[in-house]
Design an enzyme around this catalytic site. Sequence first.
Site, PDB file in Angstrom:
ATOM      1  CE  LYS A 174      35.646  40.744  30.000  1.00 38.79           C
ATOM      2  NZ  LYS A 174      36.622  40.412  28.917  1.00 38.79           N
ATOM      3  CD  GLU A 249      40.207  31.974  41.788  1.00 40.76           C
ATOM      4  OE1 GLU A 249      41.300  32.422  42.231  1.00 40.76           O
ATOM      5  OE2 GLU A 249      40.102  31.382  40.722  1.00 40.76           O
ATOM      6  CB  CYS A 283      45.088  32.173  40.832  1.00 34.53           C
ATOM      7  SG  CYS A 283      43.799  30.908  40.761  1.00 34.53           S
ATOM      8  CD  GLU A 383      48.797  35.857  40.985  1.00 37.73           C
ATOM      9  OE1 GLU A 383      48.281  34.738  41.126  1.00 37.73           O
ATOM     10  OE2 GLU A 383      48.137  36.893  40.796  1.00 37.73           O
TER      11      GLU A 383
END
Length: 475
Positions: A174, A249, A283, A383
């Site tokens: 997906k 992750e 990331c 973040e």
Amino acid sequence: MAAPTTSRTDHVIGGEHVAGSGARIEVVNPATEQVIGSVPAGTAAEVDAAVAAARAAFDGWAARPVAERSAAVRRISEGIAKRRDEIAATVTAEMGSPIGFSTQVHASVPVATSRGIADLLDAGYAWTEESGNSLIVREPVGVVAAITPWNYPLHQIVAKVAAALGAGCTVVLKPSEVAPLTSAVFAEIVAEAGVPAGVFNLVHGTGPVVGEALAAHRDVDMVSFTGSTRAGRRVSEVAAQTVKRVALELGGKSANVVLEDADLAKAVKLGVAGCFPNGGQSCNALTRMLVPESRYEEAVELAVGAVAKYTVGDPTDETTRIGPMVSDVQRDRVADYIRRGVAEGASVAVGGPEAPEGLDTGYYVRPTVFTGVTPEMTIAREEIFGPVLSILSYRDEDEAVAIANDSEYGLSGAVFGSDERALAVARRIRTGQIAVNGGAFNPNAPFGGYKQSGNGREFGRHGLEEFLEIKSIQR
């Protein structure tokens, strides 16, 4: 530059293109704000069909000789290389990454990571070992649901699918509905590589519908997810109901620790480069630069000078270094963080929340450097996922390590200084990966995080073993 892909954007289930139920999700070019394509909005029924196809194909694929699986992965790697320019143009069109970065990273690194899996298998990976009277056997985990993000739309697909197929697993992918067009090219490459029907399946759709259906599915043995920490928590919650394996992750807030004896010009230049790739939508971006108090002002001056070279604009222009954010939502999120940084007392050395001058169309933000940042500020803890760098000062090495580790994340980082000292500091920082004095990315080294940056590893031997079960046979 090649035109974006015209590959079919259907689901791929059991080797067949499936148009879906009729509802479509539009894909918007973030530079032009124009719709450039659409994908079907997948349903739970289509997930069921894809998982059934993967389950039916599993025994046959797992039983294939390793050399055959390796050869298929190698053909996938070669197929990506042949379509590099098309892939790069598609990534640029759907998520705004500058074409130079799309070509050199988005469309090229997956060639290396998939080839690394094939090389590992061909080199004689040890599927069995002896321990006393036991034969220890590594076997494929089964049907894998791979749920991938928009920021590296091919790189993250290949990181999961190449290793899973090499391990003998079958896959239901997906991709992100924000940037799904590259996955259509990949599906064609997989088919052209001769991977049997049902071994690889593709279902488009949203996380709450398709993602959750995959995570909850009783016939899915493992979920490999890359995305935000918030979404990763949800995947874990849903997957826990069937106690399936989950590899995550997730986010990061990586520190670049510049030691007193570092080459400051090099450390700042590479630190800025490590913060801004992909428009900061990475990331592992080095979003916190930690500098000794005695060298702080010099570092800020160097950072401001470095940022001036990051041209913001049309991502199809070879000279552009920062394109638009992937969406209006992401642009607004980044601008809000910049405003919050100012409100909490940080100073803007360059940039700011306003759109870059002359860029009225597209989801652009100005590359921004904050000074006077303290560890408790929001911009130093959360973040942002945009081109925003926070520069912090520290008194001594122990404080630098403490600040670097004072984070809920632990994905990546960097240290600059004399080699032995930098290596010693790197070993003290709790992250899954760290670069010393600009050490280059290694496509065969394990990548993944500590703490809320996730669990599990991707790439090379460690990435392959995420998709293997271990059985001991006593004799």
